[in-house]
Scaffold this motif. Structure first.
Motif, short mmCIF file in Angstrom:
data_model
loop_
_atom_site.label_atom_id
_atom_site.label_comp_id
_atom_site.label_asym_id
_atom_site.label_seq_id
_atom_site.Cartn_x
_atom_site.Cartn_y
_atom_site.Cartn_z
N ALA A 1 21.35 -13.84 1.94
CA ALA A 1 21.04 -14.58 0.71
C ALA A 1 22.31 -15.02 -0.01
CB ALA A 1 20.17 -13.73 -0.21
N ALA A 2 23.30 -14.14 -0.06
CA ALA A 2 24.54 -14.45 -0.78
C ALA A 2 25.36 -15.52 -0.08
CB ALA A 2 25.37 -13.18 -0.94
N ARG B 1 13.65 -17.03 -1.59
CA ARG B 1 13.01 -15.95 -0.84
C ARG B 1 12.14 -16.47 0.30
NH1 ARG B 1 8.51 -12.22 -3.67
NH2 ARG B 1 7.45 -14.23 -3.56
N ALA B 2 11.28 -17.45 0.02
CA ALA B 2 10.38 -17.95 1.05
C ALA B 2 11.13 -18.55 2.23
CB ALA B 2 9.43 -18.98 0.45
N ASP B 3 12.24 -19.23 1.95
CA ASP B 3 13.02 -19.83 3.03
C ASP B 3 13.87 -18.79 3.75
OD1 ASP B 3 12.20 -22.56 2.69
OD2 ASP B 3 13.39 -22.62 0.87
N GLY C 1 9.28 -7.07 -2.66
CA GLY C 1 8.98 -5.75 -3.20
C GLY C 1 9.98 -4.71 -2.74
N SER C 2 10.34 -4.73 -1.46
CA SER C 2 11.31 -3.78 -0.93
C SER C 2 12.68 -4.02 -1.53
CB SER C 2 11.38 -3.91 0.60
OG SER C 2 10.15 -3.57 1.20
N PHE C 3 13.04 -5.29 -1.69
CA PHE C 3 14.32 -5.65 -2.30
C PHE C 3 14.41 -5.10 -3.72
CE2 PHE C 3 17.15 -8.30 -4.75
CZ PHE C 3 18.20 -8.59 -3.89
N LEU D 1 16.41 -11.46 -7.02
CA LEU D 1 16.85 -12.01 -5.74
C LEU D 1 17.27 -13.46 -5.91
CD1 LEU D 1 17.08 -11.98 -2.61
CD2 LEU D 1 14.64 -12.50 -2.53
N HIS D 2 16.54 -14.19 -6.72
CA HIS D 2 16.81 -15.61 -6.94
C HIS D 2 18.20 -15.84 -7.55
CE1 HIS D 2 15.34 -19.76 -7.20
NE2 HIS D 2 15.97 -19.84 -8.37
#
Length: 214
Positions: free
Chosen positions: A48-49, A55-57, A129-131, A155-156
């Motif tokens: 992600a970073a 998230r969806a992508d 949820g786990s994140f 996360l976003h």
């Protein structure tokens, strides 16, 4: 008549461009994920970073989307009622991570870059949820500089981290970064002012103040 008039907003500030994950935040998250024996979440935050994917992508990214020089994927979120392609340059750090992620155990036929502990694709909710559970255990929070109120980083918010890298580490212009992020120039400029220009100014002042004879 506005039937919603007078009802307080549940989320007053939809603008989170000024919130990013720092390197220290990411290190705390990864360390906690490994302590909890959830290395798949460490994989997720690293990807992600380095991509800024939503998230969806992130959880639907497949190896077929990985090219020689860029990741190209049709975004699941619509913009102006159209699904836009996201194109992300593959820098050496991202290439090294992708090479590492290819070695992860996955079920036959699974083509997603990220997999869960069963070697299967993540669902968006399952990953989110786990994140969040690892993030909370790691106590990664944003502190409002004006009110000192504490709130969990999302996360976003890693999209802001990626944008900062584009500006500070790779020297992209606001226009170039906005094109990759799919953001407005105003939003990218806000990131630059807070995390790039201010840091450069402080670094310059520190260097001058540390010079001999000062």
């Amino acid at each position: 008549m506005n039937v919603a008039n007078g009802i307080p907003s549940l989320y007053r500030n939809g603008q989170r461009a000024e919130i990013i994950w720092t390197g220290e935040d990411i290190e705390k998250f990864i360390a906690t994920a490994l302590e909890l024996e959830r290395p798949q979440l460490a994989d997720g935050i690293r990807l992600a970073a380095l991509t800024g994917l939503r998230r969806a992508d992130l959880v639907t990214l497949e190896w077929e989307h990985i090219g020689e020089t860029a990741i190209r994927k049709r975004a699941l979120k619509t913009s102006r009622k159209k699904r836009q392609f996201v194109t992300i340059p593959i820098v050496p750090a991202l290439r090294a991570l992708l090479d590492e992620l290819r070695t992860r155990k996955r079920d036959a036929g699974v083509s997603t870059v990220l997999v869960n502990s069963f070697g299967e694709p993540w669902s968006a909710d399952g990953f989110g949820g786990s994140f969040n559970r690892v993030r909370d255990q790691a106590q990664v929070v944003h502190i409002n500089p004006d009110t000192e109120a504490r709130s969990a980083k999302h996360l976003h918010d890693l999209r802001g981290t990626f944008c900062t890298q584009l500006l500070a580490d790779y020297g992209l212009s606001d226009d170039e970064a906005a094109g990759i992020m799919g953001w407005s120039l105003e939003k990218v400029s806000s990131i630059r002012r807070v995390y790039v220009d201010d840091a450069a100014l402080i670094g310059s002042l520190a260097k001058r103040m540390s010079a001999p004879g000062k």
